[in-house]
Design a protein around this motif. Structure first.
Motif, PDB file in Angstrom:
ATOM      1  N   ALA A  65       0.836  -1.208   0.000  1.00 21.15           N
ATOM      2  CA  ALA A  65       0.000   0.000   0.000  1.00 21.15           C
ATOM      3  C   ALA A  65       0.863   1.248   0.000  1.00 21.15           C
ATOM      4  O   ALA A  65       0.599   2.215  -0.727  1.00 21.15           O
ATOM      5  CB  ALA A  65      -0.934  -0.010   1.201  1.00 21.15           C
ATOM      6  N   SER A  66       1.928   1.222   0.799  1.00 24.02           N
ATOM      7  CA  SER A  66       2.830   2.367   0.851  1.00 24.02           C
ATOM      8  C   SER A  66       3.487   2.611  -0.500  1.00 24.02           C
ATOM      9  O   SER A  66       3.572   3.755  -0.971  1.00 24.02           O
ATOM     10  CB  SER A  66       3.897   2.131   1.917  1.00 24.02           C
ATOM     11  N   ALA A  67       3.934   1.539  -1.151  1.00 26.50           N
ATOM     12  CA  ALA A  67       4.570   1.678  -2.467  1.00 26.50           C
ATOM     13  C   ALA A  67       3.595   2.251  -3.485  1.00 26.50           C
ATOM     14  O   ALA A  67       3.955   3.104  -4.303  1.00 26.50           O
ATOM     15  CB  ALA A  67       5.092   0.322  -2.936  1.00 26.50           C
ATOM     16  N   LEU A  68       2.362   1.793  -3.447  1.00 29.31           N
ATOM     17  CA  LEU A  68       1.342   2.286  -4.381  1.00 29.31           C
ATOM     18  C   LEU A  68       1.023   3.754  -4.122  1.00 29.31           C
ATOM     19  O   LEU A  68       0.914   4.559  -5.055  1.00 29.31           O
ATOM     20  CB  LEU A  68       0.076   1.437  -4.263  1.00 29.31           C
ATOM     21  N   ILE A  69       0.872   4.098  -2.854  1.00 25.76           N
ATOM     22  CA  ILE A  69       0.558   5.488  -2.520  1.00 25.76           C
ATOM     23  C   ILE A  69       1.702   6.410  -2.916  1.00 25.76           C
ATOM     24  O   ILE A  69       1.493   7.486  -3.489  1.00 25.76           O
ATOM     25  CB  ILE A  69       0.224   5.612  -1.016  1.00 25.76           C
ATOM     26  N   GLU A  70       2.919   5.983  -2.636  1.00 28.00           N
ATOM     27  CA  GLU A  70       4.081   6.800  -3.015  1.00 28.00           C
ATOM     28  C   GLU A  70       4.187   6.947  -4.525  1.00 28.00           C
ATOM     29  O   GLU A  70       4.711   7.946  -5.027  1.00 28.00           O
ATOM     30  CB  GLU A  70       5.360   6.188  -2.447  1.00 28.00           C
ATOM     31  N   ALA A  71       3.663   5.959  -5.263  1.00 28.12           N
ATOM     32  CA  ALA A  71       3.692   6.026  -6.727  1.00 28.12           C
ATOM     33  C   ALA A  71       2.521   6.829  -7.288  1.00 28.12           C
ATOM     34  O   ALA A  71       2.426   7.007  -8.503  1.00 28.12           O
ATOM     35  CB  ALA A  71       3.671   4.612  -7.307  1.00 28.12           C
ATOM     36  N   GLY A  72       1.636   7.299  -6.408  1.00 29.38           N
ATOM     37  CA  GLY A  72       0.552   8.174  -6.855  1.00 29.38           C
ATOM     38  C   GLY A  72      -0.835   7.580  -6.854  1.00 29.38           C
ATOM     39  O   GLY A  72      -1.766   8.182  -7.413  1.00 29.38           O
ATOM     40  N   ALA A  73      -1.041   6.427  -6.223  1.00 31.46           N
ATOM     41  CA  ALA A  73      -2.367   5.820  -6.190  1.00 31.46           C
ATOM     42  C   ALA A  73      -3.358   6.736  -5.471  1.00 31.46           C
ATOM     43  O   ALA A  73      -3.016   7.395  -4.487  1.00 31.46           O
ATOM     44  CB  ALA A  73      -2.314   4.465  -5.494  1.00 31.46           C
ATOM     45  N   ASP A  74      -4.576   6.756  -5.969  1.00 31.76           N
ATOM     46  CA  ASP A  74      -5.635   7.595  -5.417  1.00 31.76           C
ATOM     47  C   ASP A  74      -6.187   6.954  -4.147  1.00 31.76           C
ATOM     48  O   ASP A  74      -6.850   5.917  -4.200  1.00 31.76           O
ATOM     49  CB  ASP A  74      -6.753   7.765  -6.453  1.00 31.76           C
ATOM     50  N   VAL A  75      -5.948   7.587  -3.016  1.00 36.55           N
ATOM     51  CA  VAL A  75      -6.400   7.020  -1.733  1.00 36.55           C
ATOM     52  C   VAL A  75      -7.906   7.133  -1.546  1.00 36.55           C
ATOM     53  O   VAL A  75      -8.465   6.533  -0.624  1.00 36.55           O
ATOM     54  CB  VAL A  75      -5.675   7.687  -0.544  1.00 36.55           C
ATOM     55  N   ASN A  76      -8.578   7.891  -2.430  1.00 35.81           N
ATOM     56  CA  ASN A  76     -10.030   8.073  -2.329  1.00 35.81           C
ATOM     57  C   ASN A  76     -10.820   7.255  -3.347  1.00 35.81           C
ATOM     58  O   ASN A  76     -12.050   7.288  -3.343  1.00 35.81           O
ATOM     59  CB  ASN A  76     -10.386   9.554  -2.490  1.00 35.81           C
ATOM     60  N   ALA A  77     -10.129   6.518  -4.222  1.00 41.99           N
ATOM     61  CA  ALA A  77     -10.824   5.707  -5.232  1.00 41.99           C
ATOM     62  C   ALA A  77     -11.591   4.583  -4.539  1.00 41.99           C
ATOM     63  O   ALA A  77     -11.041   3.861  -3.707  1.00 41.99           O
ATOM     64  CB  ALA A  77      -9.818   5.137  -6.223  1.00 41.99           C
ATOM     65  N   LYS A  78     -12.863   4.432  -4.896  1.00 38.75           N
ATOM     66  CA  LYS A  78     -13.724   3.453  -4.239  1.00 38.75           C
ATOM     67  C   LYS A  78     -13.993   2.243  -5.122  1.00 38.75           C
ATOM     68  O   LYS A  78     -14.050   2.357  -6.347  1.00 38.75           O
ATOM     69  CB  LYS A  78     -15.064   4.092  -3.866  1.00 38.75           C
ATOM     70  N   ASP A  79     -14.185   1.101  -4.474  1.00 40.15           N
ATOM     71  CA  ASP A  79     -14.568  -0.098  -5.213  1.00 40.15           C
ATOM     72  C   ASP A  79     -16.086  -0.191  -5.297  1.00 40.15           C
ATOM     73  O   ASP A  79     -16.802   0.767  -4.953  1.00 40.15           O
ATOM     74  CB  ASP A  79     -13.953  -1.353  -4.584  1.00 40.15           C
ATOM     75  N   ASP A  80     -16.597  -1.314  -5.755  1.00 42.82           N
ATOM     76  CA  ASP A  80     -18.041  -1.451  -5.945  1.00 42.82           C
ATOM     77  C   ASP A  80     -18.816  -1.417  -4.634  1.00 42.82           C
ATOM     78  O   ASP A  80     -20.026  -1.193  -4.618  1.00 42.82           O
ATOM     79  CB  ASP A  80     -18.357  -2.756  -6.683  1.00 42.82           C
ATOM     80  N   MET A  81     -18.130  -1.673  -3.512  1.00 37.47           N
ATOM     81  CA  MET A  81     -18.764  -1.616  -2.193  1.00 37.47           C
ATOM     82  C   MET A  81     -18.613  -0.244  -1.548  1.00 37.47           C
ATOM     83  O   MET A  81     -18.938  -0.060  -0.366  1.00 37.47           O
ATOM     84  CB  MET A  81     -18.172  -2.689  -1.275  1.00 37.47           C
ATOM     85  N   GLN A  82     -18.110   0.712  -2.340  1.00 37.65           N
ATOM     86  CA  GLN A  82     -17.897   2.086  -1.874  1.00 37.65           C
ATOM     87  C   GLN A  82     -16.831   2.172  -0.785  1.00 37.65           C
ATOM     88  O   GLN A  82     -16.864   3.042   0.082  1.00 37.65           O
ATOM     89  CB  GLN A  82     -19.212   2.710  -1.393  1.00 37.65           C
ATOM     90  N   ASP A  83     -15.895   1.232  -0.826  1.00 39.60           N
ATOM     91  CA  ASP A  83     -14.740   1.269   0.068  1.00 39.60           C
ATOM     92  C   ASP A  83     -13.563   1.898  -0.654  1.00 39.60           C
ATOM     93  O   ASP A  83     -13.174   1.422  -1.724  1.00 39.60           O
ATOM     94  CB  ASP A  83     -14.330  -0.145   0.502  1.00 39.60           C
ATOM     95  N   SER A  84     -12.989   2.924  -0.072  1.00 43.98           N
ATOM     96  CA  SER A  84     -11.697   3.443  -0.525  1.00 43.98           C
ATOM     97  C   SER A  84     -10.640   2.945   0.455  1.00 43.98           C
ATOM     98  O   SER A  84     -10.959   2.398   1.515  1.00 43.98           O
ATOM     99  CB  SER A  84     -11.706   4.974  -0.529  1.00 43.98           C
ATOM    100  N   ALA A  85      -9.383   3.153   0.113  1.00 45.66           N
ATOM    101  CA  ALA A  85      -8.319   2.766   1.042  1.00 45.66           C
ATOM    102  C   ALA A  85      -8.492   3.506   2.370  1.00 45.66           C
ATOM    103  O   ALA A  85      -8.341   2.917   3.451  1.00 45.66           O
ATOM    104  CB  ALA A  85      -6.954   3.064   0.429  1.00 45.66           C
TER     105      ALA A  85
END
Length: 208
Positions: A65-85
């Motif tokens: 998760a840290s590697a993805l976030i540092e690479a620019g992953a959107d921490v607010n992107a939600k899945d079909d259950m409306q869960d974001s990170a």
């Protein structure tokens, strides 16, 4: 033929993204970075509409998760259950990932599939440190979710009155939680605490 001169196989975007999801779930940082270098979209969608970051979060794969976030992953992107990170980490007490999301633009006003903030399920579960973090981050303490509950109400109704819930209720009150807000049955948090025999919680709620 030396290793340095060995030909590399071209990897399709689909293959790279499949590798990215696998690495995210397995907490494989090198795999995450390699898949991204091979062209995987950091916001790709997999099963259940999950992004790689949501996948890592739901596996509590902190390093990935840290590697993805540092690479620019959107921490607010939600899945079909409306869960974001951010929302999932807050709800499940995954404090390391929660801190990462807050440091990288988490929307503290965002709502889950129940129309609630991250603070409400954190309070329901009695996650004292998570509640402290979310309050400090500015998550609204008096938000009412779709079923009609505030964080304070859920700490009482779904709690057991034990020390961790006493801690959570105290934190919420100190942060400005309004004990006079009624639930959908017309009861205050104090009335619910009294009905459930939660003496220490009721004493906090009854204090002037």
């Amino acid at each position: 033929m030396s290793a340095e001169s060995s030909p590399t196989r071209d990897v399709s975007t689909k293959e790279a993204e499949e590798a990215l999801f696998d690495a995210s779930a397995a907490n494989d940082v090198d795999g995450v970075r390699e898949a991204l270098a091979q062209g995987a979209s950091i916001e790709a969608r997999g099963g259940g509409g999950r992004t790689p970051l949501v996948t890592a979060t739901k596996a509590n794969a902190v390093a990935a998760a840290s590697a993805l976030i540092e690479a620019g992953a959107d921490v607010n992107a939600k899945d079909d259950m409306q869960d974001s990170a951010f929302l999932y980490a807050g709800a499940e007490g995954l404090d390391e990932i929660l801190a990462l999301t807050l440091a990288h633009g988490a929307d503290v006003q965002s709502l889950n599939r129940f129309g609630g903030t991250a603070l409400i399920p954190a309070s329901e579960h009695g996650y004292g440190e998570t509640v402290r973090t979310l309050i400090r981050a500015g998550v609204p303490v008096n938000h009412v979710n779709d079923p009609g509950w505030t964080a304070l109400q859920e700490a009482v109704v779904y709690g057991d009155g034990s020390s961790r819930y006493v801690d959570v209720v105290g934190q919420l009150l100190d942060a400005g939680a309004d004990p006079s807000i009624h639930d959908d049955r017309g009861r205050t948090a104090l009335q619910n605490a009294q009905q459930r025999g939660q003496r220490e919680v009721a004493a906090l709620l009854a204090a002037p």
